[in-house]
Design an enzyme around this catalytic site. Sequence first.
Site, PDB file in Angstrom:
ATOM      1  CG  HIS A  60      33.149  26.688  43.700  1.00  0.00           C
ATOM      2  ND1 HIS A  60      34.063  27.333  42.902  1.00  0.00           N
ATOM      3  CD2 HIS A  60      31.960  27.288  43.449  1.00  0.00           C
ATOM      4  CE1 HIS A  60      33.457  28.289  42.220  1.00  0.00           C
ATOM      5  NE2 HIS A  60      32.180  28.280  42.533  1.00  0.00           N
ATOM      6  CG  ASP A  78      41.204  20.914  47.300  1.00  0.00           C
ATOM      7  OD1 ASP A  78      40.167  21.579  47.312  1.00  0.00           O
ATOM      8  OD2 ASP A  78      42.299  21.317  47.732  1.00  0.00           O
TER       9      ASP A  78
HETATM   10  C1  GDG Z   1      37.288  25.970  47.154  1.00  0.00           C
HETATM   11  C2  GDG Z   1      37.508  24.481  46.887  1.00  0.00           C
HETATM   12  C3  GDG Z   1      38.421  25.051  44.622  1.00  0.00           C
HETATM   13  C4  GDG Z   1      45.373  30.984  50.761  1.00  0.00           C
HETATM   14  N1  GDG Z   1      46.201  31.557  51.668  1.00  0.00           N
HETATM   15  C5  GDG Z   1      46.373  32.828  51.271  1.00  0.00           C
HETATM   16  C6  GDG Z   1      45.630  33.023  50.100  1.00  0.00           C
HETATM   17  N2  GDG Z   1      45.034  31.880  49.811  1.00  0.00           N
HETATM   18  C7  GDG Z   1      44.233  31.689  48.596  1.00  0.00           C
HETATM   19  C8  GDG Z   1      45.014  30.877  47.589  1.00  0.00           C
HETATM   20  C9  GDG Z   1      43.910  30.354  46.693  1.00  0.00           C
HETATM   21  C10 GDG Z   1      42.734  30.270  47.657  1.00  0.00           C
HETATM   22  O1  GDG Z   1      43.062  30.980  48.838  1.00  0.00           O
HETATM   23  C11 GDG Z   1      42.459  28.840  48.065  1.00  0.00           C
HETATM   24  O2  GDG Z   1      41.881  28.191  46.997  1.00  0.00           O
HETATM   25  P1  GDG Z   1      41.830  26.611  46.900  1.00  0.00           P
HETATM   26  O3  GDG Z   1      41.300  26.252  45.564  1.00  0.00           O
HETATM   27  O4  GDG Z   1      43.189  26.063  47.141  1.00  0.00           O
HETATM   28  O5  GDG Z   1      40.909  26.090  48.097  1.00  0.00           O
HETATM   29  P2  GDG Z   1      39.484  26.491  48.816  1.00  0.00           P
HETATM   30  O6  GDG Z   1      39.586  27.742  49.567  1.00  0.00           O
HETATM   31  O7  GDG Z   1      39.134  25.295  49.630  1.00  0.00           O
HETATM   32  O8  GDG Z   1      38.451  26.679  47.608  1.00  0.00           O
HETATM   33  C12 GDG Z   1      38.664  24.264  45.916  1.00  0.00           C
HETATM   34  C13 GDG Z   1      38.039  26.495  44.917  1.00  0.00           C
HETATM   35  O9  GDG Z   1      36.969  26.579  45.858  1.00  0.00           O
HETATM   36  C14 GDG Z   1      37.593  27.223  43.643  1.00  0.00           C
HETATM   37  O10 GDG Z   1      36.551  26.552  43.014  1.00  0.00           O
HETATM   38  O11 GDG Z   1      39.606  25.023  43.852  1.00  0.00           O
HETATM   39  O12 GDG Z   1      38.809  22.898  45.609  1.00  0.00           O
HETATM   40  O13 GDG Z   1      37.732  23.767  48.102  1.00  0.00           O
HETATM   41  O14 GDG Z   1      43.608  31.271  45.682  1.00  0.00           O
HETATM   42  O15 GDG Z   1      45.941  31.703  46.958  1.00  0.00           O
HETATM   43  N3  GDG Z   1      45.594  34.195  49.439  1.00  0.00           N
HETATM   44  C15 GDG Z   1      46.310  35.223  49.956  1.00  0.00           C
HETATM   45  N4  GDG Z   1      47.065  35.101  51.093  1.00  0.00           N
HETATM   46  C16 GDG Z   1      47.109  33.920  51.771  1.00  0.00           C
HETATM   47  O16 GDG Z   1      47.816  33.815  52.778  1.00  0.00           O
HETATM   48  N5  GDG Z   1      46.274  36.407  49.323  1.00  0.00           N
END
Ligand code: GDG
Length: 464
Positions: free
Chosen positions: A155, A362
């Site tokens: 990921h 990312d």
């Molecule tokens: C890894 C990889 C890849 C955040 N704050 C709140 C909240 N979130 C949720 C977001 C989003 C998720 O967390 C974060 O996803 P990301 O993709 O931006 O980043 P990582 O956590 O680092 O994820 C990344 C992912 O895996 C999937 O393969 O895209 O590159 O690093 O869904 O919405 N959700 C809620 N409240 C918050 O305050 N409910």
Amino acid sequence: MSRLIVISNRVSRPSKSGNQGGLAVALSQALRESRGMWIGWSGEVTDNFTGHIGFSEDDGVKTATIDLEEQDVDEYYNGYANKTLWPLFHFRIDLAEYARDFEGGYNRVNQRFADTAAPLIEPEDVIWVHDYHMIPLGQMLRDRGHRNRMGFFLHIPWPPTRLLVSLPHHTKLVSTLFAYDVVGFHTEEWLESFRHYVEKEMGGSVDGDFVTVGDRTIQAVACPIGINAREFAEAAVSDAARDMYEQIRASLQERAMIVGVDRLDYSKGLEERFNGYARFLKDNPDQHRKVLLTQIAPPSRGEVESYQQIRATLDALAGRINGEYSDVDWTPIRYVNQGYPRDKLAGIYRSARIGLVTPLRDGMNLVAKEYVAAQNPDDPGVLILSRFAGAAMQLKDALLINPYSPEEMSDAILRALAMPLDERKRRWRAMMNSVEGQDISWWRQSFTERLMAVERDTARVEPE
Ligand code: GDG
């Protein structure tokens, strides 16, 4: 239909509040349909590891979890996973720590997962292992005699060879990936770096999707993860989202809001984002009071020092910028260290004129896609996106920027604020087509179909 067995660091149980992330929902659906099972760490710490497996079933999804010892959590989770691999794979060798204890703990915990999973696996099961916590698990299962179809999905980014070689025993770790049948990355760039490593460091060869080292050939593919776009668009017009939207709009008093939503992580470029925004305020005095930045940043991995540091840095920076530019009735940054339920989050995205997503690296970045999905089609906001996020490969109609350049960020904010409705709609439509077309179901199906199509018992490494 073969049973799907998902193995990842943590399992995500279905929640009635609908607060599960897209990945958890997509995998849960596949597990439910195939009557499969999700195996992982319970998140609990035990004084003495016994190998006891906790079984449960929620909403048709079976889970099997184990507790880990404190030393496991220190060496495997906080240690090798989050102090060694996470920074290195995000190109931050300056933050990567290399300690034998970490590597030992990582292998020990992966063995524990292999011991846990082994008796639960049946010959026809298809096994899908997730992420950097679990790289050697497939090899450990092969060592126990499992000949199942096995896939692995990373990921996070795959780093350039020149950085990866700074990891002690890097070849040993990478060679364990050849126990899988299919290895997936989010983008061609990460895939390209993996192939380069295999050719340069392992004497391997590449033929299309097939990558060979010695007598092992695997498929290595780019398969970008998506979100549940339809569900997210619906969440953005739910009652909870509307309430949030109204609450924010009332507080804005006609000002335009820029939003950032990120786990508090140095890879997300939050410091650079604050600096870029400060540059915008400095360069555009006429924009003061007309705009504000809301940054939602729930803390994560607080036991790791580099995370404590980034938190302290951001506290100070937000304070400094607010101190310099605030007026009695205007604060330029609303810096919020709490998380929100998904529906409310969708309302927050929808109320923002600009989504500012500026990771330094990312794997994908789902926030960028969620911001797009939550917009009002008749009056959509503008996405400003780092060109170093995997998502930039698909969301080409965002304003793509170099997050290291405060000037570029400042210019992009000004441009987004002034962007005519026609252009906003055109860009949003193009991005939404991509977000809807390659959504989370598409991702899951693309990967699992590829894995199911592998013939069992071909090109397998047998236990020595
Ligand atoms: C890894 C990889 C890849 C955040 N704050 C709140 C909240 N979130 C949720 C977001 C989003 C998720 O967390 C974060 O996803 P990301 O993709 O931006 O980043 P990582 O956590 O680092 O994820 C990344 C992912 O895996 C999937 O393969 O895209 O590159 O690093 O869904 O919405 N959700 C809620 N409240 C918050 O305050 N409910």
